[in-house]
Scaffold this motif. Sequence first.
Motif, PDB file in Angstrom:
ATOM      1  N   THR A   6       0.835  -1.199   0.000  1.00  0.00           N
ATOM      2  CA  THR A   6       0.000   0.000   0.000  1.00  0.00           C
ATOM      3  C   THR A   6       0.871   1.251   0.000  1.00  0.00           C
ATOM      4  O   THR A   6       2.070   1.198   0.301  1.00  0.00           O
ATOM      5  N   GLY A   7       0.222   2.375  -0.288  1.00  0.00           N
ATOM      6  CA  GLY A   7       0.938   3.639  -0.308  1.00  0.00           C
ATOM      7  C   GLY A   7       1.517   3.996   1.050  1.00  0.00           C
ATOM      8  O   GLY A   7       2.679   4.407   1.163  1.00  0.00           O
ATOM      9  N   ALA A   8       0.693   3.843   2.099  1.00  0.00           N
ATOM     10  CA  ALA A   8       1.159   4.204   3.437  1.00  0.00           C
ATOM     11  C   ALA A   8       2.415   3.404   3.810  1.00  0.00           C
ATOM     12  O   ALA A   8       3.336   3.935   4.441  1.00  0.00           O
ATOM     13  N   GLU A   9       2.460   2.145   3.396  1.00  0.00           N
ATOM     14  CA  GLU A   9       3.656   1.333   3.678  1.00  0.00           C
ATOM     15  C   GLU A   9       4.877   1.867   2.933  1.00  0.00           C
ATOM     16  O   GLU A   9       5.993   1.787   3.453  1.00  0.00           O
ATOM     17  N   ALA A  59       9.851  12.592  -2.634  1.00  0.00           N
ATOM     18  CA  ALA A  59       8.621  13.003  -3.301  1.00  0.00           C
ATOM     19  C   ALA A  59       7.602  11.878  -3.192  1.00  0.00           C
ATOM     20  O   ALA A  59       7.880  10.749  -3.612  1.00  0.00           O
ATOM     21  N   ASP A  60       6.449  12.178  -2.631  1.00  0.00           N
ATOM     22  CA  ASP A  60       5.372  11.193  -2.575  1.00  0.00           C
ATOM     23  C   ASP A  60       4.556  11.333  -3.856  1.00  0.00           C
ATOM     24  O   ASP A  60       3.719  12.229  -3.984  1.00  0.00           O
ATOM     25  N   GLU A  61       4.824  10.440  -4.797  1.00  0.00           N
ATOM     26  CA  GLU A  61       4.167  10.460  -6.126  1.00  0.00           C
ATOM     27  C   GLU A  61       3.057   9.408  -6.202  1.00  0.00           C
ATOM     28  O   GLU A  61       2.683   8.982  -7.293  1.00  0.00           O
ATOM     29  N   ILE A  62       2.549   9.003  -5.048  1.00  0.00           N
ATOM     30  CA  ILE A  62       1.573   7.911  -5.023  1.00  0.00           C
ATOM     31  C   ILE A  62       0.307   8.271  -5.796  1.00  0.00           C
ATOM     32  O   ILE A  62      -0.245   7.443  -6.514  1.00  0.00           O
ATOM     33  N   GLN A  63      -0.129   9.525  -5.682  1.00  0.00           N
ATOM     34  CA  GLN A  63      -1.325   9.949  -6.429  1.00  0.00           C
ATOM     35  C   GLN A  63      -0.947  10.762  -7.673  1.00  0.00           C
ATOM     36  O   GLN A  63      -1.583  10.668  -8.707  1.00  0.00           O
ATOM     37  N   SER A  64       0.112  11.561  -7.569  1.00  0.00           N
ATOM     38  CA  SER A  64       0.473  12.481  -8.662  1.00  0.00           C
ATOM     39  C   SER A  64       1.213  11.782  -9.789  1.00  0.00           C
ATOM     40  O   SER A  64       1.230  12.272 -10.921  1.00  0.00           O
ATOM     41  N   GLY A  72       2.567   4.198  -5.771  1.00  0.00           N
ATOM     42  CA  GLY A  72       1.538   3.248  -5.326  1.00  0.00           C
ATOM     43  C   GLY A  72       0.357   3.368  -6.256  1.00  0.00           C
ATOM     44  O   GLY A  72       0.514   3.586  -7.450  1.00  0.00           O
ATOM     45  N   LYS A  73      -0.824   3.261  -5.709  1.00  0.00           N
ATOM     46  CA  LYS A  73      -2.071   3.429  -6.458  1.00  0.00           C
ATOM     47  C   LYS A  73      -1.980   2.817  -7.864  1.00  0.00           C
ATOM     48  O   LYS A  73      -2.099   1.613  -7.991  1.00  0.00           O
ATOM     49  N   ALA A  74      -1.749   3.619  -8.929  1.00  0.00           N
ATOM     50  CA  ALA A  74      -1.790   3.106 -10.295  1.00  0.00           C
ATOM     51  C   ALA A  74      -0.758   2.015 -10.569  1.00  0.00           C
ATOM     52  O   ALA A  74      -0.890   1.265 -11.546  1.00  0.00           O
TER      53      ALA A  74
HETATM   54  C1  LIG Z   1      -3.373   7.581  -1.312  1.00  0.00           C
HETATM   55  C2  LIG Z   1      -2.103   8.193  -0.889  1.00  0.00           C
HETATM   56  C3  LIG Z   1      -1.269   7.566   0.064  1.00  0.00           C
HETATM   57  C4  LIG Z   1      -1.679   6.319   0.813  1.00  0.00           C
HETATM   58  O1  LIG Z   1      -1.893   5.227  -0.020  1.00  0.00           O
HETATM   59  P1  LIG Z   1      -2.689   3.949   0.543  1.00  0.00           P
HETATM   60  O2  LIG Z   1      -2.522   2.930  -0.532  1.00  0.00           O
HETATM   61  O3  LIG Z   1      -4.115   4.370   0.741  1.00  0.00           O
HETATM   62  O4  LIG Z   1      -2.040   3.570   1.826  1.00  0.00           O
HETATM   63  C5  LIG Z   1      -0.059   8.164   0.349  1.00  0.00           C
HETATM   64  N1  LIG Z   1       0.317   9.304  -0.252  1.00  0.00           N
HETATM   65  C6  LIG Z   1      -0.449   9.936  -1.158  1.00  0.00           C
HETATM   66  C7  LIG Z   1       0.042  11.179  -1.804  1.00  0.00           C
HETATM   67  C8  LIG Z   1      -1.700   9.410  -1.498  1.00  0.00           C
HETATM   68  O5  LIG Z   1      -2.486  10.064  -2.363  1.00  0.00           O
END
Ligand SMILES: *Cc1c(COP(=O)(O)O)cnc(C)c1O
Length: 397
Positions: free
Chosen positions: A102-105, A222-227, A251-253
Amino acid sequence: MEHFIDEESTWLAHNYHPLDVVIRSGHGAWVEDTEGDRYLDCLAGYSAVNFGHTNDRLVARATEQMGRLTMISRAFRNDQLGPLARELATLCEAEMVLPMNTGAEAVETAIKTARAWGYRVKGVPEDRANIIVMGSNFHGRTTTVISFSDDDDARRDFGPYTQGFRQATFGNVASVERLVDPNTVAVLTEPIQGEAGVIIPPDDFMPGLRELCSRNNVLLIADEIQSGLGRTGTTLACDLWGVKPDLMTLGKALGGGIVPVSAVVGRRDVLGVLGPGQHGSTFGGNPLSAAVAREVVQILAEGKPQANVRRLAPQMRRGLESMEGIEHFTHVGLWSGVTIPEELGTGRDLCERLAAHGVLAKDTHGSTVRLSPPLTVTSEDVEFMLTGLAAALADLG
Ligand SMILES: *Cc1c(COP(=O)(O)O)cnc(C)c1O
């Protein structure tokens, strides 16, 4: 539909407040509910579904891998993980990959890595490392991550909190610089804040952070999980400013909307500080996740999603610019935060009206709604989204 709603409210913890649509199938940018009504999905699973629902290539790759090997654990090697690490690092112009789920991890992993680097390489005294984060950040829901959130709902009653974080102002390099001291190991930021309402920083912010971090021997994370992964029309949002972070979280995609896959990607001399037994994950890097992520990387390496975003972004911007009833909006690529005047209603009210016009979206905060359709949408889909928005605004006005 009622019995689905009753079941959820009785048996499911109330940590979400979904719209009352019950989705049963989807393909591409479109989904269908249990009544047979169709909707354009303008949330795309918070960007987890960037390549569309039941994407043919991703489903085929997942199905093939599911019939062969899905889970073996990192106790042994698997034939998908090494190739994924090489291909993902190459896509991101980075040197090393640490896979999680997951992203948080991934964010937790980046924090642990930065701290270990601080003690082992930078020479910070034991337990004194600090990390600078931004106001209105969103990095996930774990206890450590919510410790440095300033969203009261996300944080309240979950203490005691993890120490070692300082909060600067997003978009303001000077506010970060004031907080840097010899024990600062990292600056952690989203290049564009997603959950805060698609907040795009001034153009000098990311380059300014890069320069500040390099000058002070501080890691830029840089947290690129959503961007990241195509949303902005570039592979990574950092590419918009030509900035290379030391570590980034994805993460995500990355899981293609099929499985949760996340990763920390970055410098070998930083990720390389972790040794066996110091960090890990039972499911991280499993062959099913790795196979799906490899196909995602391949799709992005070919560049079609990014090109489609760049092609349609001007249409989306023009539509929003000429839209009546909006207070203001932010926009990049196929990503927008639309804020309506408070007297018109809440973001939730707007989402309910949007759904009535066949458009699914989710409010972020207050009167702001995020629009983030799959990157596979057509020009007609974008027009449908804009028409739905105009109709929803007219309903409220
Ligand atoms: C969604 C998100 C996370 C967390 O991702 P999860 O998979 O829900 O744990 C972390 N950082 C950003 C920028 C997010 O948009």
